[in-house]
Scaffold this active site. Structure first.
Site, PDB file in Angstrom:
ATOM      1  CG  ASN A   1      -2.188  -0.830   0.959  1.00 62.19           C
ATOM      2  OD1 ASN A   1      -3.051  -0.445   0.180  1.00 62.19           O
ATOM      3  ND2 ASN A   1      -2.273  -1.998   1.588  1.00 62.19           N
TER       4      ASN A   1
ATOM      5  NE  ARG B   1       4.272   3.268  30.959  1.00 64.23           N
ATOM      6  CZ  ARG B   1       4.606   3.418  32.221  1.00 64.23           C
ATOM      7  NH1 ARG B   1       5.724   4.009  32.549  1.00 64.23           N
ATOM      8  NH2 ARG B   1       3.824   3.010  33.173  1.00 64.23           N
TER       9      ARG B   1
ATOM     10  CG  MET C   1       1.080  -5.691  11.503  1.00 64.88           C
ATOM     11  SD  MET C   1      -0.606  -5.778  10.850  1.00 64.88           S
ATOM     12  CE  MET C   1      -1.117  -7.338  11.554  1.00 64.88           C
TER      13      MET C   1
ATOM     14  CB  ILE D   1      -3.429  -0.661  19.125  1.00 66.83           C
ATOM     15  CG1 ILE D   1      -4.092  -1.921  18.540  1.00 66.83           C
ATOM     16  CG2 ILE D   1      -4.496   0.347  19.535  1.00 66.83           C
ATOM     17  CD1 ILE D   1      -4.992  -2.653  19.494  1.00 66.83           C
TER      18      ILE D   1
ATOM     19  CG  ASN E   1      -5.999   1.069   9.640  1.00 65.42           C
ATOM     20  OD1 ASN E   1      -4.878   0.770   9.212  1.00 65.42           O
ATOM     21  ND2 ASN E   1      -6.841   0.165  10.114  1.00 65.42           N
TER      22      ASN E   1
ATOM     23  CG  HIS F   1      -9.506  -3.646   8.669  1.00 60.97           C
ATOM     24  ND1 HIS F   1      -8.579  -4.257   9.490  1.00 60.97           N
ATOM     25  CD2 HIS F   1     -10.593  -4.452   8.661  1.00 60.97           C
ATOM     26  CE1 HIS F   1      -9.098  -5.384   9.965  1.00 60.97           C
ATOM     27  NE2 HIS F   1     -10.320  -5.528   9.479  1.00 60.97           N
TER      28      HIS F   1
ATOM     29  CG  LEU G   1      -8.543  -3.907  16.448  1.00 63.91           C
ATOM     30  CD1 LEU G   1      -7.111  -3.526  16.083  1.00 63.91           C
ATOM     31  CD2 LEU G   1      -8.613  -5.350  16.910  1.00 63.91           C
ATOM     32  CG  ASP G   2      -9.088  -2.744  12.553  1.00 65.20           C
ATOM     33  OD1 ASP G   2      -8.182  -1.998  12.175  1.00 65.20           O
ATOM     34  OD2 ASP G   2      -8.913  -3.955  12.782  1.00 65.20           O
TER      35      ASP G   2
END
Ligand code: GRF
Length: 203
Positions: A13, A58, A82, A84, A98, A100, A135-136
């Site tokens: 992409n 962190r 990959m 979050i 994003n 997906h 998430l998504d």
């Protein structure tokens, strides 16, 4: 318009975005993976790139926030990233989208192609959506879909979908670059289409 692209692997992409550059420019590529093919691709094209070691999460998140603030991209694109994004990173990035590989809200997360087969779905597709803390889960901007050929396995479905993803992602980024989409209250709307419905494009 300057875009920063976050990747973890193959980077096809990203490659589509690089080849489509004229209304927008890929100004920085960021990865959590030292071996990502997309990093080699960025280097070949002379695009500034940064690899963040995610072994200390962190510290990695802090580095990502600092970098996003420094890069000051007009748009941040997650293309096969990959990890979050933390709320702080989303905040630092500003506008984040994003891509997906499913027709969200169906199948957030992994193994989307297999889920389509397991559930005997008639349609499969991809979604470009805004990124929030779920998430998504952010606002859906545009989707592309095709009818599933029941003889296909998950790998074949993924192959069928990926070229459509490239078209969808470059189309949406181009629309944003051309100011055909407007940001309001942290959300993005199509200017001349209905405000509440995502675009559905069949290639
Ligand atoms: C794509 O299927 C994308 O939708 C998903 O991860 C994959 C990345 O592929 N988020 P690539 O790295 O762009 O080739």
């Amino acid at each position: 318009m300057r875009i920063a692209v976050l990747i973890s692997g193959r980077g096809s992409n990203l490659e589509a975005l690089i080849h489509d550059q004229n209304r927008y420019r890929v100004c920085h590529v960021i990865s959590n993976n030292f071996n990502a093919r997309g990093i080699a691709l960025a280097q070949r094209h002379g695009i500034t790139n940064t690899i963040i070691d995610w072994s200390d999460r962190r510290q990695a998140e802090q580095m990502l926030c600092d970098l996003l603030i420094a890069v000051k991209a007009d748009l941040v694109v997650l293309a096969g990233f990959m990890r979050i994004l933390s709320p702080a990173a989303i905040n630092a990035a500003g506008k984040v989208i994003n891509i997906h590989p499913s027709l969200l809200p169906k199948y957030p997360g992994l193994k989307t192609h297999q889920k389509v087969i397991d559930n005997k779905d008639q349609w499969h597709g991809a979604t470009v959506h805004m990124v929030n803390e779920e998430l998504d889960g952010g606002l859906i901007l545009a989707q592309t879909r095709f009818q599933v050929d029941t003889s296909m396995n998950a790998e074949q479905l993924a192959d069928e979908l990926i070229s459509k993803e490239h078209k969808l992602l470059t189309t949406v980024v181009g629309l944003i670059a051309d100011n055909q989409m407007t940001w309001q209250d942290q959300l993005l709307y199509m200017n001349e289409k209905t405000c509440s419905k995502p675009l559905m494009i069949e290639y």
